[in-house]
Design a protein around this motif. Structure first.
Motif, PDB file in Angstrom:
ATOM      1  N   MET A  86       9.114   5.336  16.944  1.00  0.00           N
ATOM      2  CA  MET A  86      10.586   5.688  16.211  1.00  0.00           C
ATOM      3  C   MET A  86      11.326   6.436  17.439  1.00  0.00           C
ATOM      4  O   MET A  86      10.973   7.530  17.829  1.00  0.00           O
ATOM      5  CB  MET A  86      10.667   6.826  15.255  1.00  0.00           C
ATOM      6  N   GLY A  87      12.426   5.634  17.821  1.00  0.00           N
ATOM      7  CA  GLY A  87      13.102   6.188  18.967  1.00  0.00           C
ATOM      8  C   GLY A  87      14.074   7.331  18.532  1.00  0.00           C
ATOM      9  O   GLY A  87      14.347   8.357  19.480  1.00  0.00           O
ATOM     10  N   THR A  88      14.318   7.666  17.457  1.00  0.00           N
ATOM     11  CA  THR A  88      15.143   8.677  16.824  1.00  0.00           C
ATOM     12  C   THR A  88      14.434   9.045  15.545  1.00  0.00           C
ATOM     13  O   THR A  88      13.664   8.109  14.942  1.00  0.00           O
ATOM     14  CB  THR A  88      16.561   8.387  16.654  1.00  0.00           C
ATOM     15  N   SER A  89      15.226  10.076  14.796  1.00  0.00           N
ATOM     16  CA  SER A  89      14.799  10.266  13.376  1.00  0.00           C
ATOM     17  C   SER A  89      15.543   9.022  12.634  1.00  0.00           C
ATOM     18  O   SER A  89      16.464   8.572  13.187  1.00  0.00           O
ATOM     19  CB  SER A  89      15.575  11.559  13.193  1.00  0.00           C
ATOM     20  N   GLY A  90      15.218   8.876  11.508  1.00  0.00           N
ATOM     21  CA  GLY A  90      15.661   7.517  10.988  1.00  0.00           C
ATOM     22  C   GLY A  90      14.793   7.296   9.446  1.00  0.00           C
ATOM     23  O   GLY A  90      13.995   8.144   8.879  1.00  0.00           O
ATOM     24  N   THR A  91      15.177   6.142   9.109  1.00  0.00           N
ATOM     25  CA  THR A  91      14.584   5.418   7.683  1.00  0.00           C
ATOM     26  C   THR A  91      13.681   4.562   7.926  1.00  0.00           C
ATOM     27  O   THR A  91      13.645   3.629   8.826  1.00  0.00           O
ATOM     28  CB  THR A  91      15.879   4.823   7.039  1.00  0.00           C
ATOM     29  N   ILE A  92      12.606   4.728   7.500  1.00  0.00           N
ATOM     30  CA  ILE A  92      11.783   3.749   7.253  1.00  0.00           C
ATOM     31  C   ILE A  92      11.655   2.772   5.890  1.00  0.00           C
ATOM     32  O   ILE A  92      11.557   3.506   4.780  1.00  0.00           O
ATOM     33  CB  ILE A  92      10.189   4.192   7.640  1.00  0.00           C
ATOM     34  N   MET A  93      11.280   1.572   5.768  1.00  0.00           N
ATOM     35  CA  MET A  93      11.483   0.938   4.775  1.00  0.00           C
ATOM     36  C   MET A  93      10.153  -0.051   4.766  1.00  0.00           C
ATOM     37  O   MET A  93      10.009  -0.849   5.666  1.00  0.00           O
ATOM     38  CB  MET A  93      12.916   0.151   4.657  1.00  0.00           C
ATOM     39  N   VAL A  94       9.641  -0.208   3.372  1.00  0.00           N
ATOM     40  CA  VAL A  94       8.796  -0.990   2.958  1.00  0.00           C
ATOM     41  C   VAL A  94       9.343  -2.067   2.214  1.00  0.00           C
ATOM     42  O   VAL A  94       9.860  -1.738   0.929  1.00  0.00           O
ATOM     43  CB  VAL A  94       7.400  -0.719   2.583  1.00  0.00           C
ATOM     44  N   LEU A  95       9.270  -3.507   2.274  1.00  0.00           N
ATOM     45  CA  LEU A  95       9.684  -4.419   1.477  1.00  0.00           C
ATOM     46  C   LEU A  95       8.775  -5.342   1.036  1.00  0.00           C
ATOM     47  O   LEU A  95       7.845  -5.838   1.814  1.00  0.00           O
ATOM     48  CB  LEU A  95      10.996  -5.377   2.357  1.00  0.00           C
ATOM     49  N   VAL A  96       8.651  -5.674  -0.264  1.00  0.00           N
ATOM     50  CA  VAL A  96       7.544  -6.597  -0.846  1.00  0.00           C
ATOM     51  C   VAL A  96       8.219  -7.849  -1.392  1.00  0.00           C
ATOM     52  O   VAL A  96       9.134  -7.799  -2.136  1.00  0.00           O
ATOM     53  CB  VAL A  96       7.000  -5.742  -2.076  1.00  0.00           C
ATOM     54  N   GLU A  97       7.720  -9.025  -0.882  1.00  0.00           N
ATOM     55  CA  GLU A  97       8.152 -10.260  -1.575  1.00  0.00           C
ATOM     56  C   GLU A  97       7.106 -10.597  -2.634  1.00  0.00           C
ATOM     57  O   GLU A  97       5.906 -10.548  -2.168  1.00  0.00           O
ATOM     58  CB  GLU A  97       8.047 -11.159  -0.417  1.00  0.00           C
TER      59      GLU A  97
END
Lengths: 151, 134
Positions: free
Chosen positions: A118-129
């Protein structure tokens, strides 16, 4: 798009059992190149699943430490009890958003761990199809004390 | 620079579920890192696809990016009740030269990984458990 169309779209990336080396099913890097060049989570989601505004599901779990001393190895744990077909891991802390796309098989417990940059602080998201073509997600934020792309 | 490879695969089996951990030795160099290091972003190299299979059955499959850590570790779980699980020898048995008959050995879990430069990495480990009832 039913699974047969989806598989035939992947074309040459599909494994042939006569070639023992190449047992992979869909190689999303080849079948969906735009996913990997997308700069935002929204663009990566659009490129992979052709949707935006994805609903949250509490059947996806995502665990990331609140604070990381280094962005080079942020531990991510995620799992889902949804009837998943593919699972994507995206973030908005790097130049491109797509980290991985998992293709689920009948043995898969859909529970994964890995360490990501992660280059900076931020958001991680997991998507499920899901197998019936719906897309769900869960997300979390994490802080990084020092950026991770220097390796 | 050390040659890239799959360093290790460890599998634990409990209640018919196998938890696998694979450790790679790979720089996972991003385009930005390559640009900084050699001036040429095309020198970037990172694992792009990993598949795990038992025989012809795929138990894990992921398309990956430059954003996994250097020397990445991946963990996944799969149902293993339809596979043959061997018995893991105890240290004492190994010291005493006990050898499991080939016909009683477990199926192999094979990891195949490819990187951006087209290198392929492959490693197998026997599905085995200490417990009699797996």
């Amino acid at each position: 798009m039913n699974r047969r169309d989806f598989l035939s779209f992947a074309g040459s990336a599909i494994a042939l059992s006569v070639i023992p080396m190449d047992l992979s099913a869909i190689d999303f890097r080849k079948s969906k190149p735009d996913v990997w060049t997308a700069h935002t989570i929204d663009d990566a989601t659009k490129a992979l699943y052709n949707v935006k505004d994805v609903a949250v599901s509490d059947q996806i779990k995502l665990t990331v430490p609140k604070i990381n001393s280094s962005g080079g190895a942020v531990p991510v744990k995620f799992s889902t009890t949804l009837d998943a077909k593919t699972i994507a891991l995206f973030q908005d802390a790097n130049p491109e958003s797509a980290v991985a796309v998992y293709e689920v098989n009948k043995y898969d417990m859909k529970k994964y761990e890995a360490k990501i940059k992660m280059g900076t602080s931020g958001t991680i998201m997991v998507l499920v199809e899901t197998t019936d073509g719906k897309i769900y997600m869960t997300k979390t934020t994490t802080e990084v004390a020092a950026g991770g792309c220097e390796g | 620079m050390a040659k890239s490879k799959i360093t290790a695969i460890k599998v634990k089996i409990k209640n018919d579920i196998a938890t696998a951990k694979m450790v790679f030795s790979h720089p996972m160099m991003t385009y930005n890192q390559a640009k900084t290091k050699t001036g040429n972003s095309d020198d970037a190299n990172f694992i792009t696809h990993i598949t795990a299979n038992v025989g012809e059955e795929v138990v894990f499959d992921v398309s990956t990016s430059q954003f996994f850590s250097k020397n990445p570790i991946f963990k996944f779980q799969f149902k293993c009740d339809s596979f043959k699980i061997g018995r893991k020898l105890m240290g004492r048995e190994i010291d005493n030269g006990v050898v499991i008959d080939a016909s009683k050995k477990g199926d192999l879990l094979t990891i195949t990984a490819t990187d951006r430069k087209g290198n392929t990495y492959k490693k197998s480990v026997e599905l085995a458990s200490r417990k009699k009832k797996r």
